[in-house]
Write an enzyme that holds these catalytic residues in place. Sequence first.
Site, mmCIF file in Angstrom:
data_model
loop_
_atom_site.group_PDB
_atom_site.id
_atom_site.type_symbol
_atom_site.label_atom_id
_atom_site.label_comp_id
_atom_site.label_asym_id
_atom_site.label_seq_id
_atom_site.Cartn_x
_atom_site.Cartn_y
_atom_site.Cartn_z
ATOM 1 N N ASP A 83 71.812 -22.721 -30.672
ATOM 2 C CA ASP A 83 71.105 -23.676 -29.823
ATOM 3 C C ASP A 83 71.781 -23.738 -28.455
ATOM 4 O O ASP A 83 72.956 -23.357 -28.315
ATOM 5 C CB ASP A 83 71.135 -25.065 -30.493
ATOM 6 C CG ASP A 83 70.047 -26.004 -29.963
ATOM 7 O OD1 ASP A 83 69.387 -25.676 -28.966
ATOM 8 O OD2 ASP A 83 69.882 -27.085 -30.575
ATOM 9 N N GLU A 105 67.488 -31.384 -33.580
ATOM 10 C CA GLU A 105 68.600 -30.459 -33.324
ATOM 11 C C GLU A 105 69.852 -30.895 -34.078
ATOM 12 O O GLU A 105 70.577 -30.068 -34.642
ATOM 13 C CB GLU A 105 68.887 -30.397 -31.820
ATOM 14 C CG GLU A 105 67.830 -29.633 -31.040
ATOM 15 C CD GLU A 105 67.987 -29.722 -29.537
ATOM 16 O OE1 GLU A 105 67.475 -28.842 -28.846
ATOM 17 O OE2 GLU A 105 68.610 -30.682 -29.048
#
EC number: 5.3.1.6
Length: 243
Positions: A83, A105
């Site tokens: 990420d 996330e």
Amino acid sequence: MDARQLKVEAARAALVHVSDGMRLGIGTGTTADAFVRLLAEKVATGLTVIGVPTSERTAALCRELGVPLSTLEETPELDLTIDGADEIDPALTLIKGGGGALLREKIVAAASKRMIVIADQSKMVETLGRFPLPIEVNKFGLRATEIAVRAAATGLGLAGPVTLRMTGGQPFVTDGGHFILDASFGRIPDTRALSNALFAIPGVVEHGLFIGLASTAIIAGGDGIQTVHAARKPGSSIDHDVA
Ligand SMILES: O=C(CO)[C@H](O)[C@H](O)COP(=O)(O)O
């Protein structure tokens, strides 16, 4: 090289850590998009992975490019998450959520054995806080939550504008159906204390401080790729390699 090209280089370097059969958490943002595009090329030539996307946006890109997807319900344990980030400090504490996907996330990163953060060098800072901290809040009681966030910050000696994120004249709504407050507190010397104070507020769903989640940062700059590993245990040093 401009920032966009550096993001692609960081994404390319992260791809080396992806191997056949992996269950991958896939992040959100322009750097994560660059990773998805490179991953899709590998998938097209035979790499077998299953991805859990951290946003509807990333899910749509993966579907378009043919990256096989799963959910955390079907695949609750992941090998690796890759990420981007808005800021990265030397201990690999992050500010995330510029793209509004911080809740998913963080859930996906926490379900992963490892998290590699990929970024261009502009994201590295000595102390977090130049980038406004995204705080995901329940729509109910927005004003009361905002007041409580300001009070929590004041209690820690932090101050600055706290603004409701807007898009197209309307409040931005996350994939989880919440609002985001962007808190411009400036330098955050004690991220753990701020995290604890924010979590003590009932209307706060999640915040963008990622503490102890990233195991490695791959940073692309004018001098090449720098790989930073988080300390394995408190007090141990952080390794820096420049490739
Ligand atoms: O946290 C995020 C999304 O919620 C992104 O990772 C962060 O905003 C960085 O974005 P970009 O890769 O576009 O610079």
